[in-house]
Design an enzyme around this catalytic site. Structure first.
Site, short mmCIF file in Angstrom:
data_model
loop_
_atom_site.label_atom_id
_atom_site.label_comp_id
_atom_site.label_asym_id
_atom_site.label_seq_id
_atom_site.Cartn_x
_atom_site.Cartn_y
_atom_site.Cartn_z
N ARG A 92 0.82 -1.20 0.00
CA ARG A 92 0.00 0.00 0.00
C ARG A 92 0.85 1.26 0.00
O ARG A 92 0.31 2.36 0.00
CB ARG A 92 -0.78 0.01 1.30
CG ARG A 92 -2.25 -0.07 1.18
CD ARG A 92 -2.72 -0.15 2.60
NE ARG A 92 -4.08 0.18 2.69
CZ ARG A 92 -5.05 -0.72 2.81
NH1 ARG A 92 -4.79 -1.99 2.81
NH2 ARG A 92 -6.27 -0.32 2.94
N ARG A 161 -18.10 -1.94 10.34
CA ARG A 161 -16.70 -1.79 10.77
C ARG A 161 -16.46 -0.42 11.39
O ARG A 161 -17.03 0.57 10.93
CB ARG A 161 -15.77 -1.97 9.55
CG ARG A 161 -15.08 -3.31 9.56
CD ARG A 161 -14.40 -3.63 8.27
NE ARG A 161 -13.40 -2.67 7.82
CZ ARG A 161 -12.63 -2.87 6.76
NH1 ARG A 161 -12.72 -3.98 6.06
NH2 ARG A 161 -11.76 -1.95 6.38
N ARG A 172 -9.21 7.54 4.96
CA ARG A 172 -8.72 6.39 4.18
C ARG A 172 -8.58 6.75 2.71
O ARG A 172 -7.64 6.32 2.04
CB ARG A 172 -9.68 5.19 4.35
CG ARG A 172 -9.55 4.58 5.74
CD ARG A 172 -10.76 3.75 6.09
NE ARG A 172 -10.88 2.56 5.29
CZ ARG A 172 -12.02 1.86 5.18
NH1 ARG A 172 -13.11 2.26 5.80
NH2 ARG A 172 -12.04 0.77 4.46
P1 AP5 Z 1 -8.41 -3.09 4.69
O1 AP5 Z 1 -9.21 -4.05 5.46
O2 AP5 Z 1 -7.43 -3.59 3.67
O3 AP5 Z 1 -9.39 -2.01 4.09
P2 AP5 Z 1 -9.45 -1.23 2.69
O4 AP5 Z 1 -8.32 -1.36 1.75
O5 AP5 Z 1 -9.81 0.14 3.09
O6 AP5 Z 1 -10.46 -2.01 1.92
P3 AP5 Z 1 -11.83 -2.47 2.41
O7 AP5 Z 1 -11.72 -3.76 3.16
O8 AP5 Z 1 -12.56 -1.34 3.12
O9 AP5 Z 1 -12.59 -2.63 1.05
P4 AP5 Z 1 -12.46 -3.69 -0.13
O10 AP5 Z 1 -11.84 -3.05 -1.32
O11 AP5 Z 1 -11.87 -4.98 0.35
O12 AP5 Z 1 -14.00 -3.85 -0.45
P5 AP5 Z 1 -15.05 -4.98 -0.01
O13 AP5 Z 1 -14.85 -6.19 -0.86
O14 AP5 Z 1 -15.13 -5.14 1.46
O15 AP5 Z 1 -7.54 -2.18 5.69
C1 AP5 Z 1 -8.14 -1.60 6.84
C2 AP5 Z 1 -7.09 -0.80 7.59
O16 AP5 Z 1 -6.00 -1.66 8.02
C3 AP5 Z 1 -6.40 0.32 6.80
O17 AP5 Z 1 -7.15 1.53 6.78
C4 AP5 Z 1 -5.07 0.45 7.57
O18 AP5 Z 1 -5.24 1.16 8.77
C5 AP5 Z 1 -4.75 -1.00 7.91
N1 AP5 Z 1 -3.94 -1.65 6.86
C6 AP5 Z 1 -4.31 -2.74 6.11
N2 AP5 Z 1 -3.32 -3.07 5.24
C7 AP5 Z 1 -2.34 -2.16 5.44
C8 AP5 Z 1 -1.07 -1.95 4.81
N3 AP5 Z 1 -0.62 -2.74 3.81
N4 AP5 Z 1 -0.32 -0.91 5.25
C9 AP5 Z 1 -0.72 -0.11 6.25
N5 AP5 Z 1 -1.92 -0.24 6.87
C10 AP5 Z 1 -2.71 -1.27 6.47
O19 AP5 Z 1 -16.39 -4.25 -0.55
C11 AP5 Z 1 -16.87 -3.06 0.07
C12 AP5 Z 1 -18.41 -3.08 0.11
O20 AP5 Z 1 -18.90 -3.02 -1.23
C13 AP5 Z 1 -19.00 -4.37 0.71
O21 AP5 Z 1 -20.16 -4.04 1.39
C14 AP5 Z 1 -19.30 -5.25 -0.53
O22 AP5 Z 1 -20.37 -6.15 -0.29
C15 AP5 Z 1 -19.66 -4.19 -1.56
N6 AP5 Z 1 -19.29 -4.56 -2.93
C16 AP5 Z 1 -18.21 -5.28 -3.31
N7 AP5 Z 1 -18.18 -5.41 -4.65
C17 AP5 Z 1 -19.29 -4.73 -5.11
C18 AP5 Z 1 -19.82 -4.48 -6.41
N8 AP5 Z 1 -19.22 -4.96 -7.52
N9 AP5 Z 1 -20.94 -3.72 -6.52
C19 AP5 Z 1 -21.55 -3.22 -5.40
N10 AP5 Z 1 -21.10 -3.45 -4.14
C20 AP5 Z 1 -19.98 -4.17 -4.01
#
Ligand code: AP5
Length: 216
Positions: A92, A161, A172
């Site tokens: 990231r 969350r 974020r």
């Molecule tokens: P992390 O858990 O990795 O969060 P993120 O990258 O912000 O990503 P999300 O999990 O929020 O979203 P996603 O893209 O996976 O989407 P999802 O599939 O859930 O990280 C959290 C925290 O940890 C960071 O802020 C940081 O503090 C720390 N961290 C983690 N890794 C780090 C690193 N490498 N370095 C430093 N800090 C780190 O989908 C989202 C929603 O949309 C769901 O409700 C889903 O059902 C819906 N959805 C999915 N696809 C679709 C679609 N095609 N159409 C409509 N809705 C959809």
């Protein structure tokens, strides 16, 4: 088709990285390595790492590079990662991407899911997760069959969350634009970037990714 996949999901928070990574891990029989899930698990267990990470995560800030690089290196040392893996949420930052290069990992493909900031806010506002098994839903786009009950494990009571609050979502997105989006160019230069339009149902986005990887 490649014999083993070393894949990475890239994209803004809420792009659907976790949703797609789970499906790809199952399809290609490779482990899903999610730094967000690992940090949340450490937090639930109350470990020192989990407590240290919690303050950054709740504020929507990135956890320090050395912490995250350490947990990913440990995870990739496990036997099952020898048959390939899908990284979700890592790297990231540029130092994290360089740590992967230093480890000798050559990614086969970086799947960059593109959605707008407005769509991010809609998706994260409607996300619900199962505290028991980690399954992820969306109240409109991907609801569970029975209201508030997990389809995967039957647990009643889905959660929002802590970092899906509006202020944390804004932070974020800022972190993504400042620190993570420069990796698009990093991987473009290495000729492994696959740009995917993240708009469409989870099934449609999945079909586009599989076609990009395998042409079928
Ligand atoms: P992390 O858990 O990795 O969060 P993120 O990258 O912000 O990503 P999300 O999990 O929020 O979203 P996603 O893209 O996976 O989407 P999802 O599939 O859930 O990280 C959290 C925290 O940890 C960071 O802020 C940081 O503090 C720390 N961290 C983690 N890794 C780090 C690193 N490498 N370095 C430093 N800090 C780190 O989908 C989202 C929603 O949309 C769901 O409700 C889903 O059902 C819906 N959805 C999915 N696809 C679709 C679609 N095609 N159409 C409509 N809705 C959809």
């Amino acid at each position: 088709m490649m014999e083993r996949y070393r894949l990475m999901m890239l994209g803004p928070p809420g792009a659907g990285k976790g949703t797609q990574a789970k499906r790809l891990a199952e399809k290609f029989d490779i482990p899903h390595v999610s730094t967000g899930d690992m940090l949340r698990a450490a937090r639930r267990k109350g470990t020192e790492l989990g407590e240290k990470a919690a303050e950054y995560m709740d504020a929507g800030k990135l956890v320090p590079d050395e912490v995250v690089i350490g947990i990913v290196n440990e995870r990739l040392d496990e036997d099952d990662a020898a048959r390939g893996f899908i990284l979700d949420g890592f790297p990231r930052t540029r130092p994290q991407a360089e740590a992967l290069v230093d480890r000798g990992v050559n990614l086969d493909a970086v799947i960059n899911i593109d959605i707008s900031d407005d769509e991010v806010v809609d998706r994260l506002g409607g996300r619900r997760s199962c505290p028991e098994c980690g399954a992820v839903y969306h109240i409109d786009a991907n609801p569970p069959e029975q209201d508030d009950v997990c389809d995967s494990c039957g647990h009643q009571g889905l959660m929002t969350r802590d970092d899906d609050r509006p202020e944390a979502i804004r932070q974020r997105l800022d972190s993504y634009h400042e620190k993570t989006s420069p990796l698009i160019e990093f991987y473009e230069e290495r000729d492994v970037l696959r740009n995917i339009d993240g708009i469409g149902s989870p099934d449609e986005v999945n079909a586009t990714i599989v076609y990009e990887l395998q042409g079928e």
